[in-house]
Design an enzyme around this catalytic site. Structure first.
Site, mmCIF file in Angstrom:
data_model
loop_
_atom_site.group_PDB
_atom_site.id
_atom_site.type_symbol
_atom_site.label_atom_id
_atom_site.label_comp_id
_atom_site.label_asym_id
_atom_site.label_seq_id
_atom_site.Cartn_x
_atom_site.Cartn_y
_atom_site.Cartn_z
ATOM 1 N N GLU A 76 0.815 -1.216 0.000
ATOM 2 C CA GLU A 76 0.000 0.000 0.000
ATOM 3 C C GLU A 76 0.847 1.265 0.000
ATOM 4 O OE1 GLU A 76 -3.307 2.386 -0.073
ATOM 5 O OE2 GLU A 76 -3.280 0.204 -0.230
ATOM 6 N N ASP A 77 1.914 1.284 0.801
ATOM 7 C CA ASP A 77 2.636 2.536 1.060
ATOM 8 C C ASP A 77 4.024 2.624 0.431
ATOM 9 O OD1 ASP A 77 0.490 3.426 2.563
ATOM 10 O OD2 ASP A 77 1.280 2.635 4.435
#
Length: 736
Positions: A76-77
């Protein structure tokens, strides 16, 4: 920030066979992936997944779960991909990380439908592998521990989300310790004043009763040793949020709470549990109604324990929980305490033992996804299931049924089987006939009295039912019944449309024309026609493209001619129904009243009663509205020929159903006038549904009365009786 060797050491302490190389590789990969990212606190972002992993090592989870925790934010990051995770760490860990990625941006206090869809995603990810939930809960727990670094606007949203969904989910999975900490942290941010008040009162009580608590603990220890029972006794204080919730739920003061102080008694065997219970009950008096045996009847999250409350020294009430060490592990850590998580996954790849009650609850909840419930209904059901406590009831054959507190025989019936709930007409509780809305208590034996044949439950049951399963089933049965009504009406309309076109209705021919009507089934077509969403002529043309509707323009209709259903205008469309009589065409749709099997309502102003010549107007989404032929309101539909239906009364002479009508009465304004009018209507068997009184002059009042009667003859008799009253100056029937 935790060092690499510290993380590996934590895992090795409970699992000497852990894959050190895998853990080291995950640590280095995640640290490089997150790079210079920081959290709101200013700490390196990488410290967060490490703390999440540390929480999971306290639960003694397997290597794959610990690695997934370390990597859970990478996809996600960072620039990491699922393919890369699969290649470096294996598909099992890749699936766990992706499951967490899908629900990372969960927003459970957004719009209701979006909230429901997000909850679906969360539970679906959990169902695929329950370890996703364990990592998610640990992730949320660390975020709550550091919530004070987050801006106040986000802080409230995250705390509400935690209290609404994550803490109850932890409880449902049997993870009591984690649920309690999540609740406490959310409570601290959402209601600081209430929490501070409770903390102050607890400190005062601790100072006042501390010696008594120690005395109870000492006496218990002495009593158990004297009888050869090896027991570990731990005094505890009820959590502030639990105190607040009980005060709110029961509307009682702090001083009235019976179980602020309690003791956990841990023994080696189930037999010792009951021996310890005997010691407690013969040492101090018990509080009636405060005994619960969750060993013989475990909770749905696998919780097992004996609860009892006694009056100890100094008249101090204390709750005792008696359980084995194994039961205590499951009570504190829930699904994480199961052997499959301590010794890695089962050989068949399942993530959780199917004999786990928590797992079975999760599967039941997810089964709703395949039953067509709307997102909002699914959300409501899940929240109900998460928050409710339980009562245990029995069928006449001894089957145990666990239900939420406040459940009724309606909930019981649907818990047995949906068909039992749909056909329920009464209930016997402990041998006595009781209303279906009665609240059930622990230990009740419930027998459901059923009607024969297919039944549709009253829609009002939905407001009485407590369980999500019952509510969903009632809604589904109501929707099915309404759809069946519309389909039945649609079929009658379509059959008559085919007859007007000189064709014969045939289901096989209509089925072949479904693609042209953009519908997947015949029932879909018929229901659409019944709801007014599709014109019956379009159905005929889809099957017989050359067919013509026999309805024609009539420049000067004869209103005295049988079968005329038009209006007195040169441009009116006229329905010519061959062979029609005062009761309508022999092929007209039969109307039996509101309790029939068609979606019927009567004209809002004036109604219609048997004996009137009637017309049906098809209203999209509402079914048929019945008007008397003389109603001026029919002018509004003069240019909407597709909505006019040929209808007739079909009333069973043995039935005494009442039908709506409206009368307007001008009366003299004097005391007792209203009483005379009401008495006359009642004496003649009419029923007043509503009265509207308007002052026309100081001496006269106008009453518009909604009245229910058997038929036109009955209505005329009441009008004649009212006209004979000296207080009545004028009376007439209203045709809205």
């Amino acid at each position: 920030m935790m060092r690499q060797h510290e993380l590996v050491g934590r895992v090795l302490r409970y699992n000497p066979q852990a894959d050190e190389e895998l853990l080291n590789r995950a640590y280095v990969y995640a640290m490089r992936a997150h790079g210079s990212q920081t959290r709101a606190s200013g700490d390196p972002y990488f410290s967060h997944p490490l703390e999440v992993a540390a929480i999971l090592t306290d639960l003694k989870l397997d290597d794959a779960t610990i690695v997934a925790a370390v990597l859970h934010d990478t996809i996600e990051d960072t620039e990491a991909t699922r393919e890369e995770i699969d290649r470096l760490f294996g598909k099992e860990i890749g699936a766990l990380v992706e499951g967490l990625t899908k629900i990372k941006k969960l927003d459970l206090v957004s719009k209701r439908a979006a909230q429901a869809e997000n909850l679906r995603k969360l539970l679906l990810a959990i169902a695929d592998d329950v370890r996703v939930l364990l990592v998610k809960l640990a992730d949320r727990l660390h975020n709550m521990r550091t919530l004070h670094f987050v801006p106040p606007s986000k802080r409230t949203r995250i705390a509400e989300e935690t209290l609404d969904i994550y803490a109850p989910l932890a409880g449902r999975m049997g993870m009591h310790e984690m649920r309690e900490e999540l609740e406490e942290l959310a409570f601290r941010h959402l209601m600081p004043d209430a929490r501070n008040m409770i903390m102050t009162r607890l400190a005062e009580m601790r100072e006042k009763n501390g010696a008594i608590i120690l005395r109870i603990e000492h006496e218990l220890d002495e009593q158990f040793k004297a009888r050869g029972i090896m027991a570990e006794i731990n005094g505890r204080q009820k959590a502030p949020y639990s105190i607040w919730r009980k005060m709110e739920r029961k509307s009682i003061a702090f001083e009235q709470l019976p179980d602020i102080y309690g003791f956990r008694i841990l023994v080696d065997t189930v037999e010792d549990c009951y021996r310890a219970l005997g010691v407690v009950h013969t040492t101090w008096p018990t509080v009636p109604g405060r005994f619960k045996d969750y060993i013989s009847t475990p909770k749905q999250n696998d919780y097992r324990s004996i609860h009892t409350t006694v009056v100890g020294p100094g008249r101090q009430r204390a709750e005792l929980q008696i359980r084995t060490h194994e039961m205590h592990a499951i009570a504190e850590y829930g699904i994480a305490a199961h052997a499959l998580y301590k010794d890695a996954r089962a050989t068949d790849g399942t993530a959780l033992s199917t004999d786990s009650a928590a797992y079975r609850w999760l599967r039941r909840t997810l089964d709703l996804l395949s039953e067509g419930d709307s997102p909002e209904e699914f959300l409501e059901h899940t929240k109900l299931e998460l928050f409710q406590d339980q009562v245990f009831c029995f069928t006449p054959k001894g089957r145990l049924i666990a239900l939420p507190r406040g459940a009724t025989p309606i909930d019981f019936a649907y818990a047995v089987h949906t068909s039992v709930g749909n056909s329920a007409v009464g209930a016997k509780i402990n041998g006595n006939v009781m209303p279906l809305i009665s609240q059930l208590n622990n230990g009740d034996e419930v027998e459901i009295i059923r009607a024969e044949g297919p039944q549709t439950p009253p829609s009002a049951w939905e407001t009485v039912a407590v369980t999500g399963k019952a509510r969903a089933a009632i809604r589904r049965a109501t929707r099915d019944a309404v759809r069946a009504q519309y389909a039945g009406l649609g079929k009658q309309i379509v059959v008559r449309a085919f007859e007007r076109a000189g064709q014969k209705y045939a289901a096989d021919k209509l089925k072949a024309a479904l693609p042209r009507l953009a519908r997947t089934s015949i029932d879909d077509v018929l229901a659409a026609v019944g709801r007014g969403e599709m014109f019956s002529g379009d159905v005929v043309k889809a099957v017989h493209p050359d067919a013509k509707d026999e309805r024609v323009k009539a420049p000067a209709p004869d209103k005295t001619e049988p079968g005329w259903f038009g209006l007195d205008k040169a441009s009116s469309l006229v329905f010519k129904v061959p062979g029609a009589t005062e009761s309508g065409s022999p092929n007209a749709i039969p109307i039996r009243g509101l309790s029939g099997d068609l979606p019927v309502r009567f004209a809002p102003n004036g109604g219609a009663v048997p004996g009137d010549r009637i017309v049906g107007i098809l209203t999209p989404g509402e079914g048929i509205t019945i008007y008397p032929i003389q109603s001026p309101a029919l002018m509004h539909f003069d240019d909407q020929s597709e909505r006019w239906l040929d209808v007739r009364w079909d009333i069973d002479e043995d039935r005494k159903d009442l039908f709506p009508a409206q009368i307007k009465v001008n009366v003299i304004n004097e005391p007792g006038t209203l009483a005379q009018i009401a008495a006359t209507i009642g004496e003649n068997g009419g029923n007043i549904d509503n009265i509207n009184v308007t002052a026309r002059s100081p001496d006269f009042r106008e009453m518009v009365i909604d009245i229910e009667v058997l038929d036109v003859k009955h209505l005329n008799a009441i009008i004649s009786q009212l006209r004979a009253k000296s207080v009545v100056s004028k009376i007439e029937r209203v045709n809205g």
